[in-house]
Scaffold this motif. Structure first.
Motif, PDB file in Angstrom:
ATOM      1  N   GLU A 108     -86.270  12.225  42.011  1.00 29.96           N
ATOM      2  CA  GLU A 108     -85.380  12.896  42.957  1.00 29.96           C
ATOM      3  C   GLU A 108     -84.491  13.900  42.223  1.00 29.96           C
ATOM      4  O   GLU A 108     -84.331  15.051  42.650  1.00 29.96           O
ATOM      5  CB  GLU A 108     -84.509  11.864  43.679  1.00 29.96           C
ATOM      6  CG  GLU A 108     -83.430  12.474  44.571  1.00 29.96           C
ATOM      7  CD  GLU A 108     -82.420  11.460  45.078  1.00 29.96           C
ATOM      8  OE1 GLU A 108     -81.518  11.861  45.829  1.00 29.96           O
ATOM      9  OE2 GLU A 108     -82.527  10.271  44.697  1.00 29.96           O
ATOM     10  N   LEU A 109     -83.903  13.469  41.105  1.00 28.87           N
ATOM     11  CA  LEU A 109     -83.025  14.344  40.337  1.00 28.87           C
ATOM     12  C   LEU A 109     -83.787  15.539  39.773  1.00 28.87           C
ATOM     13  O   LEU A 109     -83.255  16.659  39.724  1.00 28.87           O
ATOM     14  CB  LEU A 109     -82.369  13.560  39.202  1.00 28.87           C
ATOM     15  CG  LEU A 109     -81.358  12.494  39.630  1.00 28.87           C
ATOM     16  CD1 LEU A 109     -80.858  11.715  38.422  1.00 28.87           C
ATOM     17  CD2 LEU A 109     -80.183  13.130  40.365  1.00 28.87           C
ATOM     18  N   LEU A 110     -85.020  15.334  39.349  1.00 27.33           N
ATOM     19  CA  LEU A 110     -85.814  16.438  38.826  1.00 27.33           C
ATOM     20  C   LEU A 110     -86.075  17.478  39.895  1.00 27.33           C
ATOM     21  O   LEU A 110     -86.013  18.688  39.636  1.00 27.33           O
ATOM     22  CB  LEU A 110     -87.140  15.918  38.272  1.00 27.33           C
ATOM     23  CG  LEU A 110     -87.171  15.540  36.798  1.00 27.33           C
ATOM     24  CD1 LEU A 110     -88.564  15.102  36.388  1.00 27.33           C
ATOM     25  CD2 LEU A 110     -86.719  16.695  35.921  1.00 27.33           C
ATOM     26  N   ARG A 121     -86.001  14.256  52.868  1.00 25.82           N
ATOM     27  CA  ARG A 121     -86.153  15.717  52.857  1.00 25.82           C
ATOM     28  C   ARG A 121     -87.019  16.143  51.673  1.00 25.82           C
ATOM     29  O   ARG A 121     -87.958  16.943  51.827  1.00 25.82           O
ATOM     30  CB  ARG A 121     -84.785  16.394  52.763  1.00 25.82           C
ATOM     31  CG  ARG A 121     -84.856  17.926  52.671  1.00 25.82           C
ATOM     32  CD  ARG A 121     -83.497  18.545  52.372  1.00 25.82           C
ATOM     33  NE  ARG A 121     -83.050  18.277  51.006  1.00 25.82           N
ATOM     34  CZ  ARG A 121     -83.429  18.992  49.946  1.00 25.82           C
ATOM     35  NH1 ARG A 121     -84.289  19.988  50.074  1.00 25.82           N
ATOM     36  NH2 ARG A 121     -82.952  18.695  48.745  1.00 25.82           N
ATOM     37  N   ILE A 122     -86.717  15.589  50.491  1.00 27.75           N
ATOM     38  CA  ILE A 122     -87.481  15.928  49.299  1.00 27.75           C
ATOM     39  C   ILE A 122     -88.931  15.477  49.447  1.00 27.75           C
ATOM     40  O   ILE A 122     -89.867  16.216  49.094  1.00 27.75           O
ATOM     41  CB  ILE A 122     -86.828  15.299  48.060  1.00 27.75           C
ATOM     42  CG1 ILE A 122     -85.472  15.959  47.795  1.00 27.75           C
ATOM     43  CG2 ILE A 122     -87.736  15.417  46.838  1.00 27.75           C
ATOM     44  CD1 ILE A 122     -84.632  15.249  46.744  1.00 27.75           C
ATOM     45  N   SER A 136     -91.830  11.360  36.670  1.00 26.63           N
ATOM     46  CA  SER A 136     -90.916  12.413  36.239  1.00 26.63           C
ATOM     47  C   SER A 136     -91.455  13.142  35.016  1.00 26.63           C
ATOM     48  O   SER A 136     -91.348  14.371  34.903  1.00 26.63           O
ATOM     49  CB  SER A 136     -89.525  11.835  35.964  1.00 26.63           C
ATOM     50  OG  SER A 136     -89.560  10.821  34.978  1.00 26.63           O
ATOM     51  N   SER A 137     -92.059  12.413  34.081  1.00 26.75           N
ATOM     52  CA  SER A 137     -92.567  13.023  32.850  1.00 26.75           C
ATOM     53  C   SER A 137     -93.673  14.045  33.137  1.00 26.75           C
ATOM     54  O   SER A 137     -93.617  15.198  32.669  1.00 26.75           O
ATOM     55  CB  SER A 137     -93.095  11.945  31.899  1.00 26.75           C
ATOM     56  OG  SER A 137     -92.057  11.109  31.445  1.00 26.75           O
ATOM     57  N   THR A 187     -94.772  10.060  43.585  1.00 30.34           N
ATOM     58  CA  THR A 187     -95.061   8.714  43.077  1.00 30.34           C
ATOM     59  C   THR A 187     -93.800   8.043  42.559  1.00 30.34           C
ATOM     60  O   THR A 187     -93.530   6.874  42.849  1.00 30.34           O
ATOM     61  CB  THR A 187     -96.114   8.788  41.959  1.00 30.34           C
ATOM     62  OG1 THR A 187     -97.353   9.265  42.513  1.00 30.34           O
ATOM     63  CG2 THR A 187     -96.336   7.423  41.325  1.00 30.34           C
ATOM     64  N   GLY A 188     -93.004   8.780  41.777  1.00 31.46           N
ATOM     65  CA  GLY A 188     -91.767   8.219  41.250  1.00 31.46           C
ATOM     66  C   GLY A 188     -90.787   7.837  42.335  1.00 31.46           C
ATOM     67  O   GLY A 188     -90.130   6.785  42.272  1.00 31.46           O
TER      68      GLY A 188
END
Length: 332
Positions: free
Chosen positions: A134-136, A179-180, A25-26, A159-160
């Motif tokens: 996912e949230l990002l 889907r993502i 995410s970072s 990867t996350g």
């Protein structure tokens, strides 16, 4: 967010001892923000394990515990915005906590852990999400930033998601996660290469350590439908264990037929670090929060103790009769 319509100095951070979702995410967000014209830097509270050291952008990370701490503090002080990723409370970033807490920067929390602390100006949070990555991705969709997700960002976000879903096998894996993942694959990434780099790239010492863990340090308690591992510092030293080498071992306990609760206890220099995993409705997050200064997700949580390793094990075993009825009541 109108605030991000003009170039800003932005700090991105995640929890101590970062894992695939924290770093994914970072560096995924750093890539997106850079493509939007911002000056974004990643500061990690601690160093990272080798298994995620290949991610695009890692070479530029600032380790707050390292020689660049003064530089990191200045970057935090001058930041217009600070993104806090994959942790729900500021005590998860160790010595960085005080600097982030007093900063006047706009703070944005993106996370999926339970009981988020109320410190951020903007919160993109959902405890049912499988991963912060996912949230990002969903945040980028909402803000119209999806076209700024390039191949490097897609590698990081995938990867996350891959690590926090257990390669798409945990209960939090949904149709939307697939889907993502499909959208990220369309950016040109190679899922098989990412999987091999993460999971099929181990040292001989680590493989020998895994064999030792399964042969010598696995404790199976069928009367509680439980398994656990316990490692001393001597165990770690014997196999030249590196940061991250105990990652994932706790999941082997759930591979035993009938086991619904698995734990691992690792003796560190200054504390005992522990991880808990479960299936079905037994909440290891509640167990960790009530007994071991921890928390996390319903089926994946962590904790810590400043008692000795043997004292922690004794406390854990003494707790089991209290939870026996709940453990035995879980579906077979």
């Amino acid at each position: 967010m109108e605030f991000f319509s003009t170039p800003k100095d932005i700090v991105i951070t995640s929890h101590q001892n970062p894992d695939g979702d924290a770093y994914g995410s970072s560096f995924g967000l750093q890539s997106v923000l850079t493509n939007l014209g911002h000056n974004a830097v990643v500061i990690s509270p601690t160093d990272h394990a080798a298994y995620i050291g290949w991610l695009p952008g890692v070479e530029g990370v600032i380790n707050f515990e390292g020689k660049d701490q003064p530089k990191a503090i200045k970057l935090i002080q001058k930041a217009d915005a600070i993104f806090c990723l994959d942790f729900s409370a500021l005590n998860r970033i160790k010595e960085m906590e005080v600097h982030i807490r007093v900063s006047r920067a706009v703070k944005v929390l993106v996370d999926h852990h339970q009981e988020p602390e109320d410190f951020a100006d903007y919160v993109f949070w959902n405890e049912k999400a499988a991963a912060t990555c996912e949230l990002l991705y969903l945040m980028c969709e909402e803000l119209g930033w999806e076209d700024k997700i390039d191949k490097d960002a897609a590698i990081c976000l995938y990867t996350g998601i891959l690590t926090d879903t257990g390669s798409f096998k945990f209960d939090a894996t949904t149709a939307d996660i697939h889907r993502i993942a499909g959208k990220l694959i369309e950016k040109g990434i190679r899922p098989s290469k990412i999987h091999r780099t993460l999971f099929d790239n181990q040292s001989v010492d680590r493989l020998k350590f895994l064999g030792f863990a399964l042969n010598e340090r696995l404790h199976y308690l069928p009367e509680y439908r439980l398994a656990y591992f316990k490692f001393s510092q001597a165990d770690l030293k014997q196999f030249n264990s590196q940061k991250g080498d105990t990652e994932g071992i706790v999941n082997y306990g759930l591979g035993i037929e009938g086991v619904i609760f698995s734990a691992i206890f690792v003796e560190m220099e200054d504390m005992v670090k522990m991880s808990f995993r479960s299936v079905d409705d037994f909440s290891v997050s509640e167990f960790a929060r009530e007994n071991f200064n921890g928390g996390g997700h319903k089926n994946a949580a962590g904790g810590r103790s400043f008692e000795t390793l043997d004292a922690v094990e004794k406390k854990f075993l003494n707790l089991l009769p209290i939870y026996k009825e709940q453990l035995l009541a879980q579906p077979a």
